[in-house]
Scaffold this motif. Sequence first.
Motif, PDB file in Angstrom:
ATOM      1  N   GLY A   1      14.167  55.089 -31.074  1.00  0.00           N
ATOM      2  CA  GLY A   1      13.098  54.691 -30.167  1.00  0.00           C
ATOM      3  C   GLY A   1      13.595  53.962 -28.927  1.00  0.00           C
ATOM      4  O   GLY A   1      12.828  53.707 -28.012  1.00  0.00           O
ATOM      5  N   TRP A   2      14.881  53.631 -28.881  1.00  0.00           N
ATOM      6  CA  TRP A   2      15.492  52.944 -27.754  1.00  0.00           C
ATOM      7  C   TRP A   2      16.997  53.125 -27.863  1.00  0.00           C
ATOM      8  O   TRP A   2      17.493  53.691 -28.842  1.00  0.00           O
ATOM      9  CB  TRP A   2      15.114  51.473 -27.738  1.00  0.00           C
ATOM     10  N   ILE A   3      17.737  52.648 -26.863  1.00  0.00           N
ATOM     11  CA  ILE A   3      19.193  52.771 -26.874  1.00  0.00           C
ATOM     12  C   ILE A   3      19.800  51.376 -27.015  1.00  0.00           C
ATOM     13  O   ILE A   3      19.829  50.602 -26.060  1.00  0.00           O
ATOM     14  CB  ILE A   3      19.710  53.449 -25.591  1.00  0.00           C
ATOM     15  N   PRO A   4      20.277  51.058 -28.215  1.00  0.00           N
ATOM     16  CA  PRO A   4      20.920  49.751 -28.404  1.00  0.00           C
ATOM     17  C   PRO A   4      22.350  49.766 -27.878  1.00  0.00           C
ATOM     18  O   PRO A   4      22.909  50.816 -27.565  1.00  0.00           O
ATOM     19  CB  PRO A   4      20.911  49.590 -29.926  1.00  0.00           C
ATOM     20  N   THR A   5      22.941  48.585 -27.802  1.00  0.00           N
ATOM     21  CA  THR A   5      24.364  48.452 -27.476  1.00  0.00           C
ATOM     22  C   THR A   5      25.129  48.276 -28.786  1.00  0.00           C
ATOM     23  O   THR A   5      24.523  48.070 -29.860  1.00  0.00           O
ATOM     24  CB  THR A   5      24.614  47.222 -26.582  1.00  0.00           C
ATOM     25  N   VAL A   6      26.450  48.290 -28.702  1.00  0.00           N
ATOM     26  CA  VAL A   6      27.266  48.000 -29.882  1.00  0.00           C
ATOM     27  C   VAL A   6      26.953  46.586 -30.367  1.00  0.00           C
ATOM     28  O   VAL A   6      26.861  46.334 -31.570  1.00  0.00           O
ATOM     29  CB  VAL A   6      28.765  48.159 -29.557  1.00  0.00           C
ATOM     30  N   LYS A   7      26.765  45.665 -29.435  1.00  0.00           N
ATOM     31  CA  LYS A   7      26.442  44.277 -29.797  1.00  0.00           C
ATOM     32  C   LYS A   7      25.170  44.212 -30.639  1.00  0.00           C
ATOM     33  O   LYS A   7      25.102  43.460 -31.614  1.00  0.00           O
ATOM     34  CB  LYS A   7      26.273  43.429 -28.545  1.00  0.00           C
ATOM     35  N   ASP A   8      24.168  45.004 -30.278  1.00  0.00           N
ATOM     36  CA  ASP A   8      22.922  45.005 -31.047  1.00  0.00           C
ATOM     37  C   ASP A   8      23.174  45.378 -32.503  1.00  0.00           C
ATOM     38  O   ASP A   8      22.555  44.823 -33.410  1.00  0.00           O
ATOM     39  CB  ASP A   8      21.908  45.980 -30.435  1.00  0.00           C
ATOM     40  N   TRP A   9      24.076  46.312 -32.738  1.00  0.00           N
ATOM     41  CA  TRP A   9      24.385  46.727 -34.103  1.00  0.00           C
ATOM     42  C   TRP A   9      25.230  45.682 -34.832  1.00  0.00           C
ATOM     43  O   TRP A   9      25.042  45.444 -36.021  1.00  0.00           O
ATOM     44  CB  TRP A   9      25.144  48.059 -34.102  1.00  0.00           C
ATOM     45  N   LEU A  10      26.181  45.072 -34.144  1.00  0.00           N
ATOM     46  CA  LEU A  10      27.170  44.237 -34.828  1.00  0.00           C
ATOM     47  C   LEU A  10      26.867  42.747 -34.887  1.00  0.00           C
ATOM     48  O   LEU A  10      27.477  42.027 -35.668  1.00  0.00           O
ATOM     49  CB  LEU A  10      28.547  44.431 -34.178  1.00  0.00           C
ATOM     50  N   GLU A  11      25.919  42.263 -34.072  1.00  0.00           N
ATOM     51  CA  GLU A  11      25.723  40.823 -34.013  1.00  0.00           C
ATOM     52  C   GLU A  11      25.268  40.211 -35.333  1.00  0.00           C
ATOM     53  O   GLU A  11      25.483  39.026 -35.557  1.00  0.00           O
ATOM     54  CB  GLU A  11      24.773  40.440 -32.881  1.00  0.00           C
ATOM     55  N   ASN A  12      24.714  40.984 -36.231  1.00  0.00           N
ATOM     56  CA  ASN A  12      24.292  40.448 -37.525  1.00  0.00           C
ATOM     57  C   ASN A  12      25.220  40.861 -38.667  1.00  0.00           C
ATOM     58  O   ASN A  12      24.908  40.642 -39.825  1.00  0.00           O
ATOM     59  CB  ASN A  12      22.858  40.875 -37.838  1.00  0.00           C
ATOM     60  N   LEU A  13      26.355  41.451 -38.305  1.00  0.00           N
ATOM     61  CA  LEU A  13      27.327  41.857 -39.304  1.00  0.00           C
ATOM     62  C   LEU A  13      27.908  40.614 -39.975  1.00  0.00           C
ATOM     63  O   LEU A  13      28.356  39.689 -39.294  1.00  0.00           O
ATOM     64  CB  LEU A  13      28.455  42.648 -38.637  1.00  0.00           C
ATOM     65  N   LYS A  14      27.870  40.574 -41.278  1.00  0.00           N
ATOM     66  CA  LYS A  14      28.408  39.435 -42.016  1.00  0.00           C
ATOM     67  C   LYS A  14      29.930  39.537 -42.047  1.00  0.00           C
ATOM     68  O   LYS A  14      30.485  40.529 -42.497  1.00  0.00           O
ATOM     69  CB  LYS A  14      27.856  39.422 -43.444  1.00  0.00           C
ATOM     70  N   LEU A  15      30.597  38.514 -41.524  1.00  0.00           N
ATOM     71  CA  LEU A  15      32.050  38.500 -41.504  1.00  0.00           C
ATOM     72  C   LEU A  15      32.602  38.314 -42.914  1.00  0.00           C
ATOM     73  O   LEU A  15      32.091  37.521 -43.700  1.00  0.00           O
ATOM     74  CB  LEU A  15      32.550  37.383 -40.593  1.00  0.00           C
ATOM     75  N   GLN A  16      33.651  39.054 -43.199  1.00  0.00           N
ATOM     76  CA  GLN A  16      34.319  38.993 -44.493  1.00  0.00           C
ATOM     77  C   GLN A  16      35.751  38.515 -44.274  1.00  0.00           C
ATOM     78  O   GLN A  16      36.347  38.770 -43.219  1.00  0.00           O
ATOM     79  CB  GLN A  16      34.341  40.382 -45.139  1.00  0.00           C
ATOM     80  N   PRO A  17      36.358  37.848 -45.246  1.00  0.00           N
ATOM     81  CA  PRO A  17      37.727  37.358 -45.073  1.00  0.00           C
ATOM     82  C   PRO A  17      38.730  38.454 -44.705  1.00  0.00           C
ATOM     83  O   PRO A  17      39.621  38.236 -43.902  1.00  0.00           O
ATOM     84  CB  PRO A  17      38.068  36.745 -46.435  1.00  0.00           C
ATOM     85  N   TRP A  18      38.585  39.653 -45.248  1.00  0.00           N
ATOM     86  CA  TRP A  18      39.536  40.726 -44.977  1.00  0.00           C
ATOM     87  C   TRP A  18      39.503  41.195 -43.521  1.00  0.00           C
ATOM     88  O   TRP A  18      40.446  41.819 -43.046  1.00  0.00           O
ATOM     89  CB  TRP A  18      39.307  41.924 -45.904  1.00  0.00           C
TER      90      TRP A  18
END
Length: 148
Positions: free
Chosen positions: A85-102
């Motif tokens: 329905g819209w064009i997100p950026t990479v930031k829109d997809w990744l900003e809520n990515l939970k960081l993992q130690p690896w």
Amino acid sequence: MAHPYHHALRSVKLFGGRAEDYLAVHNWFDESKAHLPDLRHRALRHHSEGIFLCERLFGVTLRNSDGREVPVRLVGEQHVKDDLGWIPTVKDWLENLKLQPWMGRTPFRPTRDGMGEDGPVETGQEERPEHRVSEGWGAEGAPGEKTV
């Protein structure tokens, strides 16, 4: 949309030609379903950078079977908008990515003498233990890194 073919049919309505004219572009956007067969596959290509990458791979335009030059970027934008329905950026997809130690640590430590993770790189010299540690890296690992 459920399948790249359905995206291609919509491209025909928008730009003319036949579905086969657009199928390679739409298949490319959805190839990641082979590796992650749920909606998260879209995070890999369904964004502005993915649209520009598509253009780099397929060219600025494609000639459809009606002889019309169609901007590949418009076909990519259509695909992403049809799905989201819209064009997100990479930031829109990744900003809520939970960081993992690896994500922040690699076991590879570069060295000056060509020693890599899998052993010596062919340099014509014998391996010498005193050269295994490169400048800036102590025997204990990266600066501030704790070893087990």
